[in-house]
Design a protein around this motif. Sequence first.
Motif, PDB file in Angstrom:
ATOM      1  N   SER A 114       0.774  -0.633  -0.052  1.00  0.00           N
ATOM      2  CA  SER A 114      -0.021  -0.066   0.036  1.00  0.00           C
ATOM      3  C   SER A 114       0.675   1.398  -0.061  1.00  0.00           C
ATOM      4  CB  SER A 114      -0.708   0.025   1.752  1.00  0.00           C
ATOM      5  OG  SER A 114      -0.444  -0.147   2.280  1.00  0.00           O
ATOM      6  N   PHE A 115       2.304   1.336  -0.279  1.00  0.00           N
ATOM      7  CA  PHE A 115       3.181   2.045  -0.753  1.00  0.00           C
ATOM      8  C   PHE A 115       4.103   3.112   0.342  1.00  0.00           C
ATOM      9  CE2 PHE A 115      -0.847   2.955  -3.861  1.00  0.00           C
ATOM     10  CZ  PHE A 115      -0.217   1.757  -4.753  1.00  0.00           C
ATOM     11  N   ASN A 116       2.746   3.021   1.731  1.00  0.00           N
ATOM     12  CA  ASN A 116       2.675   4.316   2.720  1.00  0.00           C
ATOM     13  C   ASN A 116       3.632   5.248   2.954  1.00  0.00           C
ATOM     14  OD1 ASN A 116       1.654   2.271   3.201  1.00  0.00           O
ATOM     15  ND2 ASN A 116       2.949   1.122   4.916  1.00  0.00           N
ATOM     16  N   LEU A 117       3.344   6.036   1.174  1.00  0.00           N
ATOM     17  CA  LEU A 117       4.100   7.235   1.514  1.00  0.00           C
ATOM     18  C   LEU A 117       3.322   8.504   2.243  1.00  0.00           C
ATOM     19  CD1 LEU A 117       3.919   7.773  -2.221  1.00  0.00           C
ATOM     20  CD2 LEU A 117       5.906   7.457  -0.608  1.00  0.00           C
ATOM     21  N   PHE A 118       3.967   9.107   3.146  1.00  0.00           N
ATOM     22  CA  PHE A 118       3.001  10.616   3.635  1.00  0.00           C
ATOM     23  C   PHE A 118       2.560  11.220   2.116  1.00  0.00           C
ATOM     24  CE2 PHE A 118       7.567   9.507   5.747  1.00  0.00           C
ATOM     25  CZ  PHE A 118       6.414   9.040   7.035  1.00  0.00           C
ATOM     26  N   ASN A 119       1.403  11.476   3.068  1.00  0.00           N
ATOM     27  CA  ASN A 119      -0.122  12.076   1.393  1.00  0.00           C
ATOM     28  C   ASN A 119      -0.039  13.443   1.277  1.00  0.00           C
ATOM     29  OD1 ASN A 119      -0.918  10.140   0.236  1.00  0.00           O
ATOM     30  ND2 ASN A 119      -2.379   9.411   2.181  1.00  0.00           N
ATOM     31  N   ASN A 120       0.326  13.951   2.223  1.00  0.00           N
ATOM     32  CA  ASN A 120       0.752  15.502   2.871  1.00  0.00           C
ATOM     33  C   ASN A 120       1.799  15.886   2.205  1.00  0.00           C
ATOM     34  OD1 ASN A 120       1.976  13.848   5.208  1.00  0.00           O
ATOM     35  ND2 ASN A 120       1.262  16.103   6.133  1.00  0.00           N
ATOM     36  N   MET A 121       2.720  15.583   2.157  1.00  0.00           N
ATOM     37  CA  MET A 121       4.010  15.430   2.029  1.00  0.00           C
ATOM     38  C   MET A 121       3.928  15.293  -0.279  1.00  0.00           C
ATOM     39  SD  MET A 121       6.641  14.242   4.350  1.00  0.00           S
ATOM     40  CE  MET A 121       7.216  13.993   6.108  1.00  0.00           C
ATOM     41  N   THR A 122       5.186  16.319  -0.465  1.00  0.00           N
ATOM     42  CA  THR A 122       5.540  15.903  -2.389  1.00  0.00           C
ATOM     43  C   THR A 122       5.921  15.003  -2.816  1.00  0.00           C
ATOM     44  OG1 THR A 122       7.795  17.509  -1.809  1.00  0.00           O
ATOM     45  CG2 THR A 122       5.479  18.570  -2.775  1.00  0.00           C
ATOM     46  N   VAL A 123       6.533  14.671  -3.411  1.00  0.00           N
ATOM     47  CA  VAL A 123       7.599  13.304  -4.114  1.00  0.00           C
ATOM     48  C   VAL A 123       8.980  13.644  -3.209  1.00  0.00           C
ATOM     49  CG1 VAL A 123       8.202  11.749  -6.241  1.00  0.00           C
ATOM     50  CG2 VAL A 123       5.879  12.835  -6.186  1.00  0.00           C
ATOM     51  N   LEU A 124       9.176  14.955  -3.980  1.00  0.00           N
ATOM     52  CA  LEU A 124      10.650  15.386  -3.470  1.00  0.00           C
ATOM     53  C   LEU A 124      10.563  15.239  -1.485  1.00  0.00           C
ATOM     54  CD1 LEU A 124      13.213  15.992  -4.148  1.00  0.00           C
ATOM     55  CD2 LEU A 124      12.910  18.001  -3.704  1.00  0.00           C
ATOM     56  N   GLN A 125       9.400  15.483  -1.089  1.00  0.00           N
ATOM     57  CA  GLN A 125      10.296  15.280   0.507  1.00  0.00           C
ATOM     58  C   GLN A 125       9.566  14.365   1.434  1.00  0.00           C
ATOM     59  OE1 GLN A 125       5.912  18.358   0.553  1.00  0.00           O
ATOM     60  NE2 GLN A 125       7.387  19.834   1.289  1.00  0.00           N
ATOM     61  N   ASN A 126       8.934  13.490   0.457  1.00  0.00           N
ATOM     62  CA  ASN A 126       8.694  11.655   0.466  1.00  0.00           C
ATOM     63  C   ASN A 126       9.856  11.101   0.905  1.00  0.00           C
ATOM     64  OD1 ASN A 126       5.995   9.778   1.528  1.00  0.00           O
ATOM     65  ND2 ASN A 126       5.630  11.670   0.165  1.00  0.00           N
ATOM     66  N   CYS A 127      10.837  11.463  -0.412  1.00  0.00           N
ATOM     67  CA  CYS A 127      12.526  10.980  -0.554  1.00  0.00           C
ATOM     68  C   CYS A 127      13.011  11.132   0.392  1.00  0.00           C
ATOM     69  CB  CYS A 127      12.416  10.603  -2.261  1.00  0.00           C
ATOM     70  SG  CYS A 127      12.040   9.452  -3.258  1.00  0.00           S
ATOM     71  N   MET A 128      13.329  12.544   1.185  1.00  0.00           N
ATOM     72  CA  MET A 128      14.232  13.530   1.625  1.00  0.00           C
ATOM     73  C   MET A 128      14.285  12.973   3.213  1.00  0.00           C
ATOM     74  SD  MET A 128      14.804  17.433  -0.300  1.00  0.00           S
ATOM     75  CE  MET A 128      15.631  17.571   1.074  1.00  0.00           C
ATOM     76  N   VAL A 129      13.006  12.870   3.550  1.00  0.00           N
ATOM     77  CA  VAL A 129      12.519  13.154   5.091  1.00  0.00           C
ATOM     78  C   VAL A 129      13.045  12.200   5.787  1.00  0.00           C
ATOM     79  CG1 VAL A 129      10.247  11.490   5.202  1.00  0.00           C
ATOM     80  CG2 VAL A 129      10.427  13.005   6.254  1.00  0.00           C
ATOM     81  N   GLY A 130      13.630  10.304   5.562  1.00  0.00           N
ATOM     82  CA  GLY A 130      14.397   9.238   6.304  1.00  0.00           C
ATOM     83  C   GLY A 130      15.550  10.059   5.993  1.00  0.00           C
TER      84      GLY A 130
END
Length: 278
Positions: A114-130
């Motif tokens: 189910s991907f588990n992306l953060f829906n309130n963040m952009t693609v870039l933010q999702n890939c930088m947060v970790g």
Amino acid sequence: MGKIVSATYDENMNYIKDGRIVPPVITVKHLVKNFGSHEVLRDLSFMVRPGEVVCVIGSSGSGKSTLLRCINLLETPTKGLIKYKDETKFSDEAGGSSWPVNKYRTKVGMVFQSFNLFNNMTVLQNCMVGTRKVLKKDKKTSYDLAMKYLTKVGMAPYINAKPAQLSGGQKQRVAIARALTMEPEVLLFDEPTSALDPEMVGEVLHVMEELAQEGLTMVIVTHEMAFARDVSTRTIFMDGGLIAEDDIPERLFTQPKNPRTREFLSRFLNSGQIQAAG
Ligand code: ADP
Ligand code: MG
């Protein structure tokens, strides 16, 4: 599709790389997991060595997700041992490591159905947060890692999009890029294409195939039998919380030893997803 990754195993199913048996990156020994009185994993042992692509197949309810979740410590095992390299991550005999679990998960990443992306963040933010929050990378390094892996999965043009604007296949490619930014030693996939519309399955499998070719160590739970046959170096068939068969796909898919494996595979043969042995 022909065979994607060539691999050598000895007669005990030890993966041979450059002429030798390399030490395992993951060791699972006598793993038991109970939910109440339901024994979901029943004394399960296996190892994953660097460079292996292990596909795990089996009927729904056989314990595949629970196995991955135990390896990643999303579930606490009931009994047994889980090691990452030389480090004990879980042991029923105490003496588990004091490594914070989020640090461990940067080494052993996971991609979910189910991907588990953060829906309130952009693609870039999702890939930088970790990389920012867990690995404490500076902004530039974190950005460069995000762009490197978003480019790899073909999602760099979408950095400012929110997950809701993407198709399922695109979301899963972003989720894979996000996992890769941590530069893990092993990536676990739990049915990464099962939530996708059929026309999007291929683009995700293609990304995973490329990662396999590049030598990323992966454990992949999947119902995509042709993918398991062509891309895995080794396939595990799980049945009722046990490893019923563990073999190279060339044998497992054409001459399964266990009648349960044969029965399971025949369903896919009948549906035309895989071809009968010639
Ligand atoms: P698979 O991924 O092979 O379909 P799972 O590992 O999800 O199998 O589930 C194996 C069994 O464990 C199933 O019978 C399921 O209902 C049960 N199970 C999984 N998670 C839980 C849970 N959190 N609580 C109770 N039972 C669970
Ligand atoms: Mg599952």
